[in-house]
Design an enzyme around this catalytic site. Structure first.
Site, mmCIF file in Angstrom:
data_model
loop_
_atom_site.group_PDB
_atom_site.id
_atom_site.type_symbol
_atom_site.label_atom_id
_atom_site.label_comp_id
_atom_site.label_asym_id
_atom_site.label_seq_id
_atom_site.Cartn_x
_atom_site.Cartn_y
_atom_site.Cartn_z
ATOM 1 N N ASP A 76 -4.175 -5.681 -8.466
ATOM 2 C CA ASP A 76 -4.177 -5.150 -7.218
ATOM 3 C C ASP A 76 -5.736 -4.646 -7.044
ATOM 4 O O ASP A 76 -5.964 -4.122 -6.162
ATOM 5 C CB ASP A 76 -3.237 -4.064 -7.227
ATOM 6 C CG ASP A 76 -3.387 -2.966 -8.006
ATOM 7 O OD1 ASP A 76 -4.300 -2.915 -9.101
ATOM 8 O OD2 ASP A 76 -2.763 -1.894 -8.396
ATOM 9 N N SER A 77 -6.541 -4.893 -7.985
ATOM 10 C CA SER A 77 -7.882 -4.846 -7.858
ATOM 11 C C SER A 77 -8.357 -5.676 -6.695
ATOM 12 O O SER A 77 -9.616 -5.733 -5.977
ATOM 13 C CB SER A 77 -8.681 -5.210 -9.174
ATOM 14 O OG SER A 77 -8.290 -6.576 -9.595
ATOM 15 N N ASP A 115 0.439 -8.593 -9.877
ATOM 16 C CA ASP A 115 0.726 -7.133 -9.936
ATOM 17 C C ASP A 115 1.653 -6.389 -9.279
ATOM 18 O O ASP A 115 1.534 -6.756 -7.811
ATOM 19 C CB ASP A 115 -0.871 -6.651 -9.810
ATOM 20 C CG ASP A 115 -1.179 -5.653 -10.565
ATOM 21 O OD1 ASP A 115 -0.431 -4.945 -11.545
ATOM 22 O OD2 ASP A 115 -2.479 -5.005 -10.566
ATOM 23 N N LYS A 145 3.260 -7.360 -13.709
ATOM 24 C CA LYS A 145 2.555 -6.203 -14.330
ATOM 25 C C LYS A 145 2.831 -4.799 -13.476
ATOM 26 O O LYS A 145 2.657 -5.014 -12.359
ATOM 27 C CB LYS A 145 0.741 -6.500 -14.513
ATOM 28 C CG LYS A 145 0.159 -5.038 -14.990
ATOM 29 C CD LYS A 145 -1.035 -5.482 -15.403
ATOM 30 C CE LYS A 145 -2.091 -5.346 -14.222
ATOM 31 N NZ LYS A 145 -2.144 -3.921 -13.662
ATOM 32 N N GLU A 147 1.983 -0.424 -13.754
ATOM 33 C CA GLU A 147 1.260 0.649 -14.434
ATOM 34 C C GLU A 147 2.420 1.762 -15.036
ATOM 35 O O GLU A 147 3.508 1.984 -14.494
ATOM 36 C CB GLU A 147 0.593 1.402 -13.527
ATOM 37 C CG GLU A 147 -0.829 0.581 -13.214
ATOM 38 C CD GLU A 147 -1.664 1.110 -12.145
ATOM 39 O OE1 GLU A 147 -1.560 2.367 -12.005
ATOM 40 O OE2 GLU A 147 -2.572 0.621 -11.807
ATOM 41 N N GLU A 213 -6.760 0.144 -20.399
ATOM 42 C CA GLU A 213 -7.934 0.237 -19.719
ATOM 43 C C GLU A 213 -8.697 1.557 -19.777
ATOM 44 O O GLU A 213 -8.014 2.594 -19.902
ATOM 45 C CB GLU A 213 -7.700 0.113 -18.172
ATOM 46 C CG GLU A 213 -8.762 0.234 -17.106
ATOM 47 C CD GLU A 213 -8.608 -0.290 -15.636
ATOM 48 O OE1 GLU A 213 -7.523 -0.695 -15.227
ATOM 49 O OE2 GLU A 213 -9.515 -0.159 -14.877
HETATM 50 O O1 KIV Z 1 -5.755 -5.197 -10.808
HETATM 51 C C1 KIV Z 1 -6.430 -5.706 -11.836
HETATM 52 O O2 KIV Z 1 -7.347 -6.281 -11.784
HETATM 53 C C2 KIV Z 1 -6.164 -4.903 -13.007
HETATM 54 C C3 KIV Z 1 -6.882 -5.355 -14.361
HETATM 55 C C4 KIV Z 1 -8.273 -4.474 -14.369
HETATM 56 C C5 KIV Z 1 -6.340 -5.034 -15.690
HETATM 57 O O3 KIV Z 1 -4.970 -4.287 -13.235
#
Ligand code: KIV
Length: 296
Positions: A76-77, A115, A145, A147, A213
């Site tokens: 989600d970056s 994510d 993934k 959180e 992180e």
């Molecule tokens: O969203 C992302 O890119 C991340 C990484 C920084 C692990 O969660």
């Protein structure tokens, strides 16, 4: 896109791939199939470190896939690095699904992790399963993934019981930026104990890996030693089993101040800016297109 499809015929959805553990290294494109979470477990047993990068489009993903990066995260970056949002919070499940599908189409070997964005799993396990089902069916991701450790336990358990590999994300969790800010986590004893508890809880719930992180190096190393699943560090020092970086940061495409934990392996922003300026100058000066670029 024509070039990608020529070099990269579309790969079948990852869920359909063999999950037999390969005895070979994850590096150098030696695998002839998709990397699976069992390969990552094998790497931890052998003490083999591995790299992970983010990717948000098919073409960039194909470059990383050909370079032998075994795991790509459609993080989600993308909010900050690709979609122009200020944080990851506004990113939607639709955006993750569309860009994850592109990354899967651009790759043949990498395990692609989608994510779960803010608001797509916090309501509970059923919402998490619904969101994940979309990413697995529509985009073809091989894992997701989310959180949180203890706070996302029920979600992790249900997804794992449904046969979906889950990566947990601890330490600085950017979806909580409004309460946490962007600062190193786990410095106080109490916070360090909570992080260790969270990591073990995620492992017990069936997570196949844990992103750490912005965590002090010593704590990340201790967590890595305590778990039998791999830890993937970002700003967490050298004791983790794997390392992840946001691709636009490590390639020098991101503008502004780069976080201390990022190493820049290229300077794409200046390379691209120079190329764009040269193109503009040549158009203005009449040097482009030249005779060899024209048809008769
Ligand atoms: O969203 C992302 O890119 C991340 C990484 C920084 C692990 O969660």
């Amino acid at each position: 896109m024509t070039q990608i499809s020529a070099a990269h015929p579309p790969a079948p959805p990852q869920a359909a791939q063999s999950s037999k553990t390969s005895g070979t290294s994850l590096y150098g494109g030696v695998t002839t199939r998709r990397v699976t979470v069992r390969d990552l477990a094998g790497a931890k047993e052998r003490g083999e470190k591995w790299p992970m990068l983010t990717a948000y489009d098919a073409m960039t993903a194909s470059v990383f896939d050909e370079a032998g990066i075994p795991v790509l995260l459609v993080g989600d970056s993308m909010g900050n690095c690709h979609l122009g949002y200020e944080t990851t919070v506004p990113v939607t499940l639709d955006e993750i699904a569309i860009l994850s599908a592109a990354v899967v189409r651009g790759t043949k070997r990498a395990l692609v992790i989608g994510d779960l964005p803010f608001g797509s799993y916090q309501e509970g396990p059923v919402q998490a399963l619904r969101s994940t089902t979309r990413l697995v069916k529509e985009a073809g991701v091989g894992a997701v993934k989310l959180e949180g450790g203890e706070r996302s336990l029920a979600q992790t358990e249900l997804l794992v019981s449904a046969g979906i590999p889950v990566m947990s994300h601890l330490g600085l969790t950017p979806q909580s930026v409004n309460t946490m800010g962007y600062r190193v986590q786990g410095r106080a004893d109490e916070d360090a104990h909570r992080l260790l508890r969270d990591a073990k809880a995620a492992q017990d719930a069936g997570a196949f890996g844990v992103v750490l992180e912005l965590v002090p190096e010593e704590l990340a190393a201790e967590v890595s030693r305590s778990l039998h699943i791999p830890t993937i560090g970002i700003g967490a020092g050298s004791g983790c089993d794997a390392q992840v970086l946001v691709w636009t940061d490590m390639m020098g495409l991101t503008s502004g101040k780069v976080p201390r934990f990022v190493k820049q392996y290229a300077a794409l922003r200046s390379v691209m800016g120079d190329a764009a300026r040269e193109f503009a100058d040549e158009v203005r000066g009449g040097q482009f297109p030249a005779p060899e670029h024209a048809f008769h």
